[in-house]
Motif scaffolding. Sequence first.
Motif, PDB file in Angstrom:
ATOM      1  N   GLU A 266       0.555  -1.162   0.215  1.00 21.34           N
ATOM      2  CA  GLU A 266      -0.127  -0.024  -0.285  1.00 21.34           C
ATOM      3  C   GLU A 266       0.666   1.060   0.116  1.00 21.34           C
ATOM      4  OE1 GLU A 266      -2.318  -0.406   3.522  1.00 21.34           O
ATOM      5  OE2 GLU A 266      -3.215  -2.559   2.362  1.00 21.34           O
ATOM      6  N   LEU A 267       2.064   0.711   0.523  1.00 12.75           N
ATOM      7  CA  LEU A 267       2.778   2.883   0.599  1.00 12.75           C
ATOM      8  C   LEU A 267       3.381   2.570  -0.465  1.00 12.75           C
ATOM      9  CD1 LEU A 267       4.803   1.621   3.970  1.00 12.75           C
ATOM     10  CD2 LEU A 267       2.788   3.544   3.592  1.00 12.75           C
ATOM     11  N   GLU A 269       1.699   2.162  -3.262  1.00 18.63           N
ATOM     12  CA  GLU A 269       1.066   2.276  -4.527  1.00 18.63           C
ATOM     13  C   GLU A 269       0.520   3.431  -3.902  1.00 18.63           C
ATOM     14  OE1 GLU A 269      -2.393   0.129  -4.029  1.00 18.63           O
ATOM     15  OE2 GLU A 269      -1.079  -0.860  -5.894  1.00 18.63           O
ATOM     16  N   ALA A 270       0.962   4.255  -3.062  1.00 26.00           N
ATOM     17  CA  ALA A 270       0.631   5.553  -1.912  1.00 26.00           C
ATOM     18  C   ALA A 270       1.138   6.900  -3.071  1.00 26.00           C
ATOM     19  CB  ALA A 270       0.565   5.916  -1.063  1.00 26.00           C
ATOM     20  N   LEU A 272       3.371   6.001  -5.339  1.00 28.10           N
ATOM     21  CA  LEU A 272       3.226   5.800  -7.161  1.00 28.10           C
ATOM     22  C   LEU A 272       2.209   6.625  -7.875  1.00 28.10           C
ATOM     23  CD1 LEU A 272       4.067   1.911  -8.116  1.00 28.10           C
ATOM     24  CD2 LEU A 272       5.321   4.237  -8.492  1.00 28.10           C
ATOM     25  N   ALA A 273       0.980   6.413  -6.843  1.00 19.33           N
ATOM     26  CA  ALA A 273      -0.294   7.488  -6.888  1.00 19.33           C
ATOM     27  C   ALA A 273      -0.140   9.058  -6.476  1.00 19.33           C
ATOM     28  CB  ALA A 273      -1.397   6.875  -6.251  1.00 19.33           C
ATOM     29  N   LEU A 274       0.802   9.303  -6.287  1.00 20.45           N
ATOM     30  CA  LEU A 274       1.692  10.625  -5.903  1.00 20.45           C
ATOM     31  C   LEU A 274       2.171  11.513  -6.943  1.00 20.45           C
ATOM     32  CD1 LEU A 274       2.022  10.813  -1.438  1.00 20.45           C
ATOM     33  CD2 LEU A 274       0.042  12.043  -3.218  1.00 20.45           C
ATOM     34  N   GLY A 275       2.340  10.535  -8.196  1.00 22.97           N
ATOM     35  CA  GLY A 275       2.849  10.578  -9.393  1.00 22.97           C
ATOM     36  C   GLY A 275       4.521  10.746  -8.808  1.00 22.97           C
ATOM     37  N   VAL A 276       4.940   9.646  -8.246  1.00 28.12           N
ATOM     38  CA  VAL A 276       6.598   9.682  -7.323  1.00 28.12           C
ATOM     39  C   VAL A 276       7.026   8.790  -8.073  1.00 28.12           C
ATOM     40  CG1 VAL A 276       8.066   9.444  -5.969  1.00 28.12           C
ATOM     41  CG2 VAL A 276       6.216  11.037  -5.524  1.00 28.12           C
ATOM     42  N   PRO A 277       7.753   8.984  -9.211  1.00 31.70           N
ATOM     43  CA  PRO A 277       8.563   7.589 -10.229  1.00 31.70           C
ATOM     44  C   PRO A 277       9.308   6.790  -9.203  1.00 31.70           C
ATOM     45  CG  PRO A 277       9.830   9.866 -10.800  1.00 31.70           C
ATOM     46  CD  PRO A 277       8.668  10.075  -9.576  1.00 31.70           C
TER      47      PRO A 277
ATOM     48  N   ARG B  48      -8.399   2.016 -11.590  1.00 27.90           N
ATOM     49  CA  ARG B  48      -7.754   2.842 -10.746  1.00 27.90           C
ATOM     50  C   ARG B  48      -6.539   2.429 -12.897  1.00 27.90           C
ATOM     51  NH1 ARG B  48      -4.527  -0.275  -6.980  1.00 27.90           N
ATOM     52  NH2 ARG B  48      -3.366  -0.564  -8.190  1.00 27.90           N
ATOM     53  N   ASN B  51      -5.497   6.660 -14.021  1.00 27.27           N
ATOM     54  CA  ASN B  51      -4.672   7.451 -13.345  1.00 27.27           C
ATOM     55  C   ASN B  51      -3.236   5.821 -13.832  1.00 27.27           C
ATOM     56  OD1 ASN B  51      -4.387   5.584 -10.837  1.00 27.27           O
ATOM     57  ND2 ASN B  51      -4.173   7.461 -10.043  1.00 27.27           N
ATOM     58  N   MET B  53      -2.502   3.229 -12.683  1.00 25.65           N
ATOM     59  CA  MET B  53      -2.456   2.460 -11.482  1.00 25.65           C
ATOM     60  C   MET B  53      -2.327   1.019 -11.935  1.00 25.65           C
ATOM     61  SD  MET B  53      -0.415   4.112  -8.919  1.00 25.65           S
ATOM     62  CE  MET B  53      -0.895   3.004  -7.642  1.00 25.65           C
ATOM     63  N   VAL B  56       0.830  -1.103 -12.465  1.00 19.63           N
ATOM     64  CA  VAL B  56       1.812  -1.630 -10.821  1.00 19.63           C
ATOM     65  C   VAL B  56       1.235  -2.727 -11.576  1.00 19.63           C
ATOM     66  CG1 VAL B  56       2.398  -1.083  -9.039  1.00 19.63           C
ATOM     67  CG2 VAL B  56       1.639   0.439  -9.724  1.00 19.63           C
ATOM     68  N   ILE B  57       0.054  -3.396 -11.401  1.00 25.10           N
ATOM     69  CA  ILE B  57      -0.481  -4.942 -10.873  1.00 25.10           C
ATOM     70  C   ILE B  57       1.071  -5.482 -12.632  1.00 25.10           C
ATOM     71  CG2 ILE B  57      -1.633  -6.522 -10.985  1.00 25.10           C
ATOM     72  CD1 ILE B  57      -3.659  -3.879  -9.873  1.00 25.10           C
ATOM     73  N   VAL B  81       4.111   8.413 -14.778  1.00 27.97           N
ATOM     74  CA  VAL B  81       3.923   8.919 -13.828  1.00 27.97           C
ATOM     75  C   VAL B  81       3.076  10.653 -13.644  1.00 27.97           C
ATOM     76  CG1 VAL B  81       6.148  10.476 -12.507  1.00 27.97           C
ATOM     77  CG2 VAL B  81       6.064   8.609 -12.912  1.00 27.97           C
ATOM     78  N   ARG B  84      -0.259  10.440 -13.707  1.00 26.53           N
ATOM     79  CA  ARG B  84      -0.395  10.380 -12.043  1.00 26.53           C
ATOM     80  C   ARG B  84      -0.439  11.983 -10.307  1.00 26.53           C
ATOM     81  NH1 ARG B  84       3.270   5.076 -11.063  1.00 26.53           N
ATOM     82  NH2 ARG B  84       1.316   4.002 -13.036  1.00 26.53           N
ATOM     83  N   ARG B  85       0.588  12.554 -12.153  1.00 28.75           N
ATOM     84  CA  ARG B  85       0.762  14.092 -11.416  1.00 28.75           C
ATOM     85  C   ARG B  85      -0.480  14.046 -11.264  1.00 28.75           C
ATOM     86  NH1 ARG B  85       6.491  15.130 -12.180  1.00 28.75           N
ATOM     87  NH2 ARG B  85       7.382  13.828 -10.904  1.00 28.75           N
ATOM     88  N   MET B  89      -4.810  10.210  -5.954  1.00 30.32           N
ATOM     89  CA  MET B  89      -5.764   8.575  -5.846  1.00 30.32           C
ATOM     90  C   MET B  89      -5.643   8.445  -3.864  1.00 30.32           C
ATOM     91  SD  MET B  89      -5.641   4.582  -7.097  1.00 30.32           S
ATOM     92  CE  MET B  89      -6.515   4.007  -7.095  1.00 30.32           C
ATOM     93  N   PHE B  91      -6.736   5.815  -1.160  1.00 34.28           N
ATOM     94  CA  PHE B  91      -7.256   4.213  -1.568  1.00 34.28           C
ATOM     95  C   PHE B  91      -7.500   3.563   0.147  1.00 34.28           C
ATOM     96  CE2 PHE B  91      -2.698   5.365  -3.678  1.00 34.28           C
ATOM     97  CZ  PHE B  91      -3.009   3.836  -4.561  1.00 34.28           C
ATOM     98  N   ARG B  93      -8.117   0.926   2.250  1.00 34.98           N
ATOM     99  CA  ARG B  93      -7.359   1.552   3.834  1.00 34.98           C
ATOM    100  C   ARG B  93      -6.211   2.942   4.024  1.00 34.98           C
ATOM    101  NH1 ARG B  93      -5.794  -2.931   6.981  1.00 34.98           N
ATOM    102  NH2 ARG B  93      -4.301  -2.681   6.748  1.00 34.98           N
ATOM    103  N   ASN B  95      -3.395   4.684   4.435  1.00 36.36           N
ATOM    104  CA  ASN B  95      -2.008   4.714   3.786  1.00 36.36           C
ATOM    105  C   ASN B  95      -0.938   5.435   4.508  1.00 36.36           C
ATOM    106  OD1 ASN B  95      -2.459   5.292   1.600  1.00 36.36           O
ATOM    107  ND2 ASN B  95      -1.906   3.888   0.382  1.00 36.36           N
ATOM    108  N   GLY B 109       4.562  14.046  -1.383  1.00 36.09           N
ATOM    109  CA  GLY B 109       3.949  14.249  -2.835  1.00 36.09           C
ATOM    110  C   GLY B 109       5.036  15.314  -3.606  1.00 36.09           C
ATOM    111  N   ALA B 163      -3.207  13.831  -0.986  1.00 38.83           N
ATOM    112  CA  ALA B 163      -3.470  13.284  -2.253  1.00 38.83           C
ATOM    113  C   ALA B 163      -4.086  15.201  -3.040  1.00 38.83           C
ATOM    114  CB  ALA B 163      -4.687  12.507  -2.674  1.00 38.83           C
ATOM    115  N   ILE B 166      -0.643  18.111  -4.242  1.00 41.44           N
ATOM    116  CA  ILE B 166      -0.214  18.156  -5.698  1.00 41.44           C
ATOM    117  C   ILE B 166      -1.243  18.681  -6.276  1.00 41.44           C
ATOM    118  CG2 ILE B 166       2.046  16.741  -4.531  1.00 41.44           C
ATOM    119  CD1 ILE B 166       0.157  14.633  -7.118  1.00 41.44           C
TER     120      ILE B 166
END
Lengths: 389, 259
Positions: A266-267, A269-270, A272-277, B48, B51, B53, B56-57, B81, B84-85, B89, B91, B93, B95, B109, B163, B166
């Motif tokens: 989750e960390l 993903e958190a 990456l979702a902030l647009g961090v490479p 997902r 953006n 995401m 990632v999977i 990237v 996603r900026r 997002m 989630f 739970r 985090n 961010g 979130a 940014i």
Amino acid sequence: MTTQLTPAPEDQRSRTSGLRRARMDDIPGLVPSKVRPTTHRPALLLAVGAAVLALVLRLALDVHVAAALAAAFVAYLLVVYAVYRALGGPRVALDQLMRALVYFAFVLAVVPLVSLLWTVVAQGAARAFDPDFLTQTMNGVTGLHDQQYAEGTGPFIGGAYHAIVGTLIITGLATVISVPIGMFTAIYLVEYGGTNRLSRWIRFLVDVMTGIPSIVAGLFAFALFVQIMGPRDAKMGIAGAVALCVLMIPTVVRNSEEMLRIVPNELREASLALGVPKWRTIAKVVLPTAASGLASGITLAIARIIGETAPLLVAIGYARGLNLNAFEGPMNTLAVYAYFMFTKPLSPAVAAPSVERAWAAALLLVLIVIALNLLARLVARLFAPKTGR
Amino acid sequence: MSKRIDVKDLDIYYGDFHAVKDVTMTIEPRSVTAFIGPSGCGKSTFLRTLNRMHEVIPGGRVDGEVLMDGENLYGRNVDPVDVRRQVGMVFQRPNPFPTMSIKENVLAGVRLNSRRLSSAAADELAEKALRGANLWNEVKDRLDKPGSGLSGGQQQRLCIARAIAIQPEVLLMDEPCSALDPISTLAIEDLINDLKADYTVVIVTHNMQQAARVSDRTGFFNLEATGRPGELVEFDTTQAIFNNPSQRATEDYISGRFG
């Protein structure tokens, strides 16, 4: 459990046990064993009795110590089972029996450790904290000096300064080489490789590397440096460091892999979702989160190699004096120093002073490892994820 | 801020598995769009993809187009990237980063993207984001305490603050209240109502009352059977979906006649 039960209010207790009885009775053929509350007091008394029995066997009947202890322990097991069966029923008796076996296993594991520490301290403490021993090398010290010291006509000279410095240099070099290689391998395995073919191969090879006997690592490093430097100049500190790397890298890879794997996805993903490479996510989120585990893993890996003797005997030779240059000439480490002082005393006729040096070196080595462990705990606490409100 | 998203004929795959088929919809700016549907029907997966995401999977890929103000997020020269900026997002739970304080979490961010920030600007941004997430009054005295010390609902609002710090165009929320108690849920729902003034909000929820309360438009996802791809059954104003759905499946799901 056999601790004294505090009786619940009568009505509530009978109701719950009545319910439970009704359910248990639904299972055909099940006879619940009766459990009556008991205390640990009989077990303690019996343990004291067993100790007395062992003493009597040893002193009065002159039985061997080990045999006396074993006999007393077996007698204790039998009696404690019988007593608790009568007091509290079979389940309570089995609990006490298992309790005794678990304590026995614990004592069996701790006795050698305590004995070892005690021996090293008792034999080494006299010399290890002597400032002369800590600041002198073995340069120019011969068997003659040891004989004079034994006769009381000369001072005790010759120390382990060069070995302490050598240990720190060689272990430090090995760490500087192994940690980046091991960490980056672990990062690849966890963050990029996943279960692809390359990472499966890397894991397999790392497992194989874990099993390499240390002397083979030493021979490998020596052979490598003979190829580079020629047979005459091959023995040097860096060769020893390379040999230790072969032993250290797999440990670092395995430890780091475990630590990175437990960082919650989750960390990642958190972040990456902030647009961090991805690479920044690894550097700024994953590694700091795992930092405390990584630090203690690395320290354990260092502790594992700092006492290595065999590969260094082959790879770094044996220096009597101080050599600060890891890239030229033989060096010395505490483990190698202790080995040589013990097996090849300076004066074969009067070995005692050399053996004293060996014990002192062993104690210093143990102290360095303990210091490293404490350091690891400190580092782990510094990096640990913050808690508190 | 806040942009419109047009999804055209989007198919989503994980490796060979066809997860969601043929979604076409328009998500309006400055509005709340909710997705409802049974578990495993692909609504989170679809969220997902907005953006990128899902990439990632391992094995995640799409066919089709997602246009944000006309620009394809899956265009050849688009960096995930960058996407996603612009599309933040939140989630299921909460985090927050465990190694960081509350303030550092909010600024993560910006800081992790290595943009330089003077300390005055950082303070201002943190306050603005925390106010935006309705959390400022609760944490203003303990900004340097770890984010993991907050309650679950506060942590989730911290994640929302993180979130919006940014300044994304769109905010995606994947069941943001499913781990929270009713009071925290209410706080988040109020917040969603406020956020709609500035952002395009897309929310996945299992709670149909929540969808009815917070959203302007609702999409109902369903799948015919396990192993079949999920699909968008109906997409309309929330009013229409809940009062007068055009599809039988939607009506059955909303009124509880399913399975």
